[in-house]
Design a protein around this motif. Structure first.
Motif, mmCIF file in Angstrom:
data_model
loop_
_atom_site.group_PDB
_atom_site.id
_atom_site.type_symbol
_atom_site.label_atom_id
_atom_site.label_comp_id
_atom_site.label_asym_id
_atom_site.label_seq_id
_atom_site.Cartn_x
_atom_site.Cartn_y
_atom_site.Cartn_z
ATOM 1 N N ILE A 1 50.097 84.249 31.405
ATOM 2 C CA ILE A 1 49.977 82.918 31.988
ATOM 3 C C ILE A 1 50.884 81.976 31.209
ATOM 4 O O ILE A 1 50.738 81.832 29.992
ATOM 5 C CB ILE A 1 48.527 82.396 31.943
ATOM 6 C CG1 ILE A 1 47.555 83.416 32.536
ATOM 7 C CG2 ILE A 1 48.420 81.052 32.659
ATOM 8 C CD1 ILE A 1 47.689 83.634 34.002
ATOM 9 N N ALA A 2 51.828 81.359 31.907
ATOM 10 C CA ALA A 2 52.785 80.461 31.256
ATOM 11 C C ALA A 2 52.323 79.016 31.422
ATOM 12 O O ALA A 2 52.323 78.491 32.533
ATOM 13 C CB ALA A 2 54.172 80.637 31.860
ATOM 14 N N VAL A 3 51.953 78.381 30.323
ATOM 15 C CA VAL A 3 51.429 77.015 30.383
ATOM 16 C C VAL A 3 52.445 76.056 29.763
ATOM 17 O O VAL A 3 52.740 76.127 28.566
ATOM 18 C CB VAL A 3 50.083 76.910 29.648
ATOM 19 C CG1 VAL A 3 49.553 75.484 29.714
ATOM 20 C CG2 VAL A 3 49.076 77.879 30.262
ATOM 21 N N HIS A 4 52.994 75.171 30.598
ATOM 22 C CA HIS A 4 53.937 74.170 30.105
ATOM 23 C C HIS A 4 53.141 73.033 29.465
ATOM 24 O O HIS A 4 52.107 72.620 29.998
ATOM 25 C CB HIS A 4 54.792 73.634 31.254
ATOM 26 C CG HIS A 4 55.992 72.860 30.803
ATOM 27 N ND1 HIS A 4 55.914 71.575 30.323
ATOM 28 C CD2 HIS A 4 57.313 73.202 30.757
ATOM 29 C CE1 HIS A 4 57.122 71.147 30.018
ATOM 30 N NE2 HIS A 4 57.989 72.112 30.268
ATOM 31 N N PRO A 5 53.593 72.507 28.329
ATOM 32 C CA PRO A 5 52.813 71.477 27.631
ATOM 33 C C PRO A 5 52.575 70.199 28.435
ATOM 34 O O PRO A 5 51.609 69.483 28.182
ATOM 35 C CB PRO A 5 53.644 71.188 26.367
ATOM 36 C CG PRO A 5 55.000 71.754 26.631
ATOM 37 C CD PRO A 5 54.786 72.899 27.568
ATOM 38 N N VAL A 6 53.445 69.906 29.414
ATOM 39 C CA VAL A 6 53.227 68.687 30.199
ATOM 40 C C VAL A 6 52.863 68.993 31.649
ATOM 41 O O VAL A 6 52.898 68.095 32.491
ATOM 42 C CB VAL A 6 54.462 67.756 30.148
ATOM 43 C CG1 VAL A 6 54.737 67.319 28.728
ATOM 44 C CG2 VAL A 6 55.691 68.424 30.753
ATOM 45 N N ALA A 7 52.505 70.225 31.964
ATOM 46 C CA ALA A 7 52.059 70.540 33.332
ATOM 47 C C ALA A 7 50.709 69.884 33.573
ATOM 48 O O ALA A 7 49.823 69.916 32.718
ATOM 49 C CB ALA A 7 51.975 72.044 33.531
ATOM 50 N N GLY A 8 50.523 69.336 34.764
ATOM 51 C CA GLY A 8 49.272 68.675 35.070
ATOM 52 C C GLY A 8 49.413 67.166 35.021
ATOM 53 O O GLY A 8 50.495 66.632 34.982
ATOM 54 N N VAL B 1 58.303 71.383 35.968
ATOM 55 C CA VAL B 1 58.303 72.195 34.745
ATOM 56 C C VAL B 1 58.940 73.569 34.936
ATOM 57 O O VAL B 1 59.094 74.327 33.977
ATOM 58 C CB VAL B 1 56.865 72.349 34.191
ATOM 59 C CG1 VAL B 1 56.304 70.985 33.826
ATOM 60 C CG2 VAL B 1 55.955 73.056 35.185
ATOM 61 N N VAL B 2 59.316 73.897 36.189
ATOM 62 C CA VAL B 2 60.047 75.141 36.448
ATOM 63 C C VAL B 2 61.365 74.870 37.168
ATOM 64 O O VAL B 2 61.997 75.784 37.679
ATOM 65 C CB VAL B 2 59.198 76.128 37.295
ATOM 66 C CG1 VAL B 2 57.985 76.606 36.509
ATOM 67 C CG2 VAL B 2 58.774 75.502 38.626
ATOM 68 N N TYR C 1 66.743 66.099 33.095
ATOM 69 C CA TYR C 1 67.793 66.846 32.396
ATOM 70 C C TYR C 1 67.496 66.891 30.891
ATOM 71 O O TYR C 1 67.226 65.871 30.262
ATOM 72 C CB TYR C 1 69.159 66.218 32.625
ATOM 73 C CG TYR C 1 70.282 67.001 31.967
ATOM 74 C CD1 TYR C 1 70.667 68.239 32.463
ATOM 75 C CD2 TYR C 1 70.922 66.521 30.827
ATOM 76 C CE1 TYR C 1 71.668 68.974 31.863
ATOM 77 C CE2 TYR C 1 71.926 67.248 30.218
ATOM 78 C CZ TYR C 1 72.305 68.475 30.736
ATOM 79 O OH TYR C 1 73.291 69.209 30.130
ATOM 80 N N GLY C 2 67.538 68.097 30.326
ATOM 81 C CA GLY C 2 67.261 68.287 28.908
ATOM 82 C C GLY C 2 65.818 68.607 28.600
ATOM 83 O O GLY C 2 65.491 68.992 27.466
ATOM 84 N N MET C 3 64.910 68.447 29.580
ATOM 85 C CA MET C 3 63.504 68.801 29.363
ATOM 86 C C MET C 3 63.357 70.316 29.318
ATOM 87 O O MET C 3 63.847 71.009 30.205
ATOM 88 C CB MET C 3 62.632 68.218 30.485
ATOM 89 C CG MET C 3 61.143 68.516 30.325
ATOM 90 S SD MET C 3 60.154 67.915 31.727
ATOM 91 C CE MET C 3 60.430 69.221 32.932
ATOM 92 N N PRO C 4 62.690 70.855 28.308
ATOM 93 C CA PRO C 4 62.463 72.306 28.296
ATOM 94 C C PRO C 4 61.597 72.717 29.482
ATOM 95 O O PRO C 4 60.624 72.028 29.825
ATOM 96 C CB PRO C 4 61.720 72.527 26.972
ATOM 97 C CG PRO C 4 62.000 71.312 26.154
ATOM 98 C CD PRO C 4 62.146 70.187 27.121
#
Length: 346
Positions: free
Chosen positions: A339-346, A22-23, A36-39
């Motif tokens: 705190i930056a939380v990615h919607p698909v982190a985890g 995610v980073v 590729y293309g994933m925010p």
């Protein structure tokens, strides 16, 4: 996510805790990859980046993270709790507690000085690093100290049969010091130190342990039988067969990661009982002291805006309590923390 990415453009330090895909800038840069293309969270936009991840292996998508190679990035690898503890201790002007009193250099010197039998196992990584001369020099130093040194040659090490033999012959390593699989494995049963130089699949115990892997059943050099194992490999990524090397997780193993020439130089100094020059690394020669390199707080000292990016690794390490304490410490110093939380982190 758009809001935090806008904030990151003017952020002094981003702190990544167990986040990977995610980073990963590869999502923007590399078209032929699954991500590729994933925010992504643009942690790479910050002026400085601290990474508290367990290792530098690819994330779930299997894509190498190009963030790790950036000059502004400092890697604090291992358990996320320990990485955060190091940051907190440095911010407080304290020393993080060390599990062992001995320094890594002292530990290397101790293992080599007490050894009577040593096996050196070259692989394709030695060829890539063109480190055969350093391998020869290490063997000669150890032999000069009265140690019995043998070279373990796997028949498929390298990119062609006999690849290792050719490289060692180029630097005049005597042929009678090169031992094939069965002979070297018998010797390893009673060997004090095995030194692996760029070999991976051919020393991977998974070939014995894991039935559903491509290398299962392949004869290997049993470096894992030695009392101590020193690994001079570039990183801990899987070898050509794509199988994680279980050797790396053994307590008896010491990893000397990076360019094999640099790792061998360190071993040579330790064998000779000398200390490496502190200014020998690129960062130190640019004006930083070794102490400063070990101090992650130098990147946070003047920070006004900090972004923390948690990921699955934080959950695995159960490091959320440490993350909270780090946030509170930074905020108490007037730092704006997001705190930056990615919607698909985890």
């Amino acid at each position: 996510m758009d809001d935090i990415n806008a904030f990151l453009e003017d952020t002094d330090v981003s702190i990544i805790i167990g986040a990977n895909d995610v980073v990963n800038p590869a999502a923007i840069e590399l078209e032929d990859t699954p991500i590729y293309g994933m925010p992504i969270i643009r942690a790479d936009s910050a002026k400085q980046v601290l990474v508290c991840n367990f290792d530098t292996k690819p994330g779930y998508a299997g894509v190498d993270n190009s963030l790790y190679a950036m000059d502004k990035v400092e890697l604090l690898l291992g358990d996320a709790k320990e990485g955060i503890a190091k940051i907190v201790a440095a911010l407080k002007g304290e020393k993080a507690s060390e599990p062992e009193a001995a320094t890594p250099d002292d530990d290397l010197a101790g293992k080599l000085s007490s050894a009577k039998k040593v096996v050196i196992i070259p692989g394709y990584g030695m060829a890539l690093a063109q480190a055969q001369l350093q391998v020869k020099q290490l063997g000669e130093v150890l032999q000069g100290q009265g140690k019995e040194v043998r070279f373990g040659i796997h028949p498929v090490a390298g990119r062609m049969p006999g690849h290792m033999n050719v490289l060692l012959a180029e630097v005049d390593v005597p042929y009678d010091q090169l031992y094939e699989l069965d002979d070297i494995n018998a010797f390893l049963d009673d060997t004090d130190v095995a030194i692996i130089v760029g070999a991976n699949d051919v020393v991977n115990p998974s070939a014995i342990e894991l039935e559903d892997t491509p290398i299962y059943g392949m004869p290997i050099i049993r470096a894992d039988k030695a009392t101590h194992v020193l690994v001079c490999n570039y990183d801990t990524k899987p070898g050509y067969a794509g199988v994680d090397n279980s050797l790396y997780a053994m307590d008896k193993v010491q990893l000397l990661l990076g360019d094999a020439k640099d790792s061998l130089a360190k071993l040579l100094e330790a064998a000779k009982g000398e200390k490496l020059e502190k200014d020998s690394s690129p960062k130190a020669s640019a004006g930083q002291t070794e102490e400063a390199q070990d101090d992650p707080s130098r990147r946070l000292k003047d920070a006004k805006r900090v972004v923390i990016v948690p990921g699955y690794g934080m959950a695995l390490a159960q490091a959320q309590g440490q993350v909270k304490r780090l946030v509170e410490l930074l905020q108490s110093r007037g730092v704006r923390v997001e705190i930056a939380v990615h919607p698909v982190a985890g």
